[in-house]
Design an enzyme around this catalytic site. Structure first.
Site, PDB file in Angstrom:
ATOM      1  N   ALA A   1       0.806  -1.221   0.000  1.00 32.99           N
ATOM      2  CA  ALA A   1       0.000   0.000   0.000  1.00 32.99           C
ATOM      3  C   ALA A   1       0.838   1.270   0.000  1.00 32.99           C
ATOM      4  O   ALA A   1       0.418   2.292  -0.555  1.00 32.99           O
ATOM      5  CB  ALA A   1      -0.950  -0.009   1.195  1.00 32.99           C
TER       6      ALA A   1
ATOM      7  N   ARG B   1     -15.802  -6.406   3.249  1.00 35.19           N
ATOM      8  CA  ARG B   1     -15.678  -5.176   2.474  1.00 35.19           C
ATOM      9  C   ARG B   1     -15.231  -5.432   1.037  1.00 35.19           C
ATOM     10  O   ARG B   1     -15.607  -4.701   0.126  1.00 35.19           O
ATOM     11  CB  ARG B   1     -14.721  -4.220   3.179  1.00 35.19           C
ATOM     12  CG  ARG B   1     -15.373  -3.592   4.400  1.00 35.19           C
ATOM     13  CD  ARG B   1     -14.383  -3.145   5.460  1.00 35.19           C
ATOM     14  NE  ARG B   1     -15.090  -2.566   6.599  1.00 35.19           N
ATOM     15  CZ  ARG B   1     -15.724  -3.260   7.533  1.00 35.19           C
ATOM     16  NH1 ARG B   1     -15.753  -4.588   7.471  1.00 35.19           N
ATOM     17  NH2 ARG B   1     -16.341  -2.649   8.533  1.00 35.19           N
TER      18      ARG B   1
ATOM     19  N   HIS C   1       3.340  -0.857  12.570  1.00 35.40           N
ATOM     20  CA  HIS C   1       3.385  -0.849  11.106  1.00 35.40           C
ATOM     21  C   HIS C   1       2.018  -0.547  10.489  1.00 35.40           C
ATOM     22  O   HIS C   1       1.925   0.160   9.482  1.00 35.40           O
ATOM     23  CB  HIS C   1       3.924  -2.194  10.608  1.00 35.40           C
ATOM     24  CG  HIS C   1       4.165  -2.249   9.142  1.00 35.40           C
ATOM     25  ND1 HIS C   1       5.163  -1.535   8.518  1.00 35.40           N
ATOM     26  CD2 HIS C   1       3.529  -2.934   8.158  1.00 35.40           C
ATOM     27  CE1 HIS C   1       5.134  -1.776   7.224  1.00 35.40           C
ATOM     28  NE2 HIS C   1       4.153  -2.620   6.974  1.00 35.40           N
TER      29      HIS C   1
END
Length: 141
Positions: free
Chosen positions: A42, A112, A74
């Site tokens: 990401a 999701r 993290h």
């Protein structure tokens, strides 16, 4: 029709496949063309979008990835910095839908990512197109 770049972080490939399915379905339903590039994680998504924007080939962008909280700090770094990078690019005028999920566990991510449930991939594609339409409304593009 718009030409959209999908930038996906493949760290959780099975979840990203679901997100990608939602994005592609949403874009295809509206007749938009798209390409997909993959980055390691990401944190690399904003840089890939910035590089692609310099090419002038794309009208809008969809950022995809999954960040699941672990035992260390993290999670916060990756979540916050990837979002900050994407926000900076949107403030520079890029039409971006942010579909990077930041969740507590895989169950939340599955709910999701699944296009038959929350369809966050499809929502990110629609957000990118909505921002592109707004740019066009203001005569930017």
């Amino acid at each position: 029709m718009a030409h959209v770049l999908i930038v996906e972080a493949r760290f959780y490939s099975h979840l990203n496949d679901m997100l990608l399915d939602g994005v592609r379905s949403a874009l295809d339903a509206e007749g938009h063309s798209h390409e997909t590039v993959t980055v390691p994680g990401a944190l690399e998504v904003p840089a890939a979008i910035a590089l692609a924007a310099d090419s002038g080939r794309f009208d809008a962008y969809v950022a995809l990835g999954v960040v699941i909280r672990g035992e260390t700090y993290h999670f916060e770094v990756v979540s916050n910095e990837s979002a900050r990078g994407i926000m900076a690019l949107t403030l520079d005028g890029l039409a971006i839908g942010n579909g990077i999920l930041t969740v507590e566990n895989e169950e939340q991510a599955l709910a999701r990512a699944d296009k038959t449930r929350k369809d966050k991939g499809g929502e990110a594609a629609k957000a990118a197109l909505a921002m592109l339409a707004l740019k066009e409304q203001f005569g930017i593009g």
